[in-house]
Motif scaffolding. Structure first.
Motif, PDB file in Angstrom:
ATOM      1  N   THR A 119      70.957  97.723  86.373  1.00 25.04           N
ATOM      2  CA  THR A 119      72.255  98.057  86.964  1.00 25.04           C
ATOM      3  C   THR A 119      73.178  96.848  86.951  1.00 25.04           C
ATOM      4  O   THR A 119      74.375  96.976  86.669  1.00 25.04           O
ATOM      5  CB  THR A 119      72.073  98.552  88.404  1.00 25.04           C
ATOM      6  OG1 THR A 119      71.137  99.620  88.407  1.00 25.04           O
ATOM      7  CG2 THR A 119      73.380  99.017  88.997  1.00 25.04           C
TER       8      THR A 119
ATOM      9  N   THR B 117      70.399  95.056  93.761  1.00 27.90           N
ATOM     10  CA  THR B 117      70.271  96.132  92.785  1.00 27.90           C
ATOM     11  C   THR B 117      69.334  95.670  91.678  1.00 27.90           C
ATOM     12  O   THR B 117      69.031  94.494  91.542  1.00 27.90           O
ATOM     13  CB  THR B 117      71.642  96.493  92.183  1.00 27.90           C
ATOM     14  OG1 THR B 117      72.190  95.326  91.583  1.00 27.90           O
ATOM     15  CG2 THR B 117      72.585  97.014  93.240  1.00 27.90           C
TER      16      THR B 117
ATOM     17  N   LYS C 105      74.447  96.430  83.406  1.00 32.00           N
ATOM     18  CA  LYS C 105      75.413  97.477  83.078  1.00 32.00           C
ATOM     19  C   LYS C 105      76.774  97.195  83.700  1.00 32.00           C
ATOM     20  O   LYS C 105      77.812  97.341  83.046  1.00 32.00           O
ATOM     21  CB  LYS C 105      74.907  98.837  83.558  1.00 32.00           C
ATOM     22  CG  LYS C 105      73.812  99.418  82.725  1.00 32.00           C
ATOM     23  CD  LYS C 105      73.394 100.766  83.302  1.00 32.00           C
ATOM     24  CE  LYS C 105      72.180 101.307  82.598  1.00 32.00           C
ATOM     25  NZ  LYS C 105      71.731 102.571  83.199  1.00 32.00           N
TER      26      LYS C 105
END
Length: 103
Positions: free
Chosen positions: A80, A76, A83
């Motif tokens: 991301t 990813t 987060k």
């Protein structure tokens, strides 16, 4: 000839409060104001060190752990990954806070 052995005083407060300690003048830097400043400096140093330890234990180490755990699962993006790590770190902090408040 008999020699008397004097016991060395290791506690400075006991020394300064004793009759023998009152015979000596205190140094200029040992007045109450300067002594209080030194105590405050040491206190702020302890607060700083404890804050750094708490930050590392409750935020930095869990964030790094969760960040690299997300990296292992799939490819990813970095955004991301950050987060998700922040989300899990926030959950960790909430759980720790609840355990500290309840327990």
């Amino acid at each position: 000839m008999q020699v008397k052995k004097q016991q060395l005083r290791t506690d400075m407060e006991q020394w300064t409060c004793s009759e023998l300690g009152k015979q000596y003048d205190k140094a200029d830097w040992a007045n109450a104001n300067v002594s209080r400043q030194i105590e405050d400096t040491v206190l702020y140093g302890y607060y700083t060190l404890y804050s750094v330890i708490l930050f590392c234990v409750f935020f930095w180490i869990p964030f790094v752990y969760f960040y690299y755990e997300e990296k292992d699962e799939d490819d990813t993006g970095k955004c991301t990954q950050v987060k998700m790590a922040l989300k899990y770190t926030l959950g960790f902090v909430v759980i720790c806070a609840l355990l500290l408040l309840v327990g």
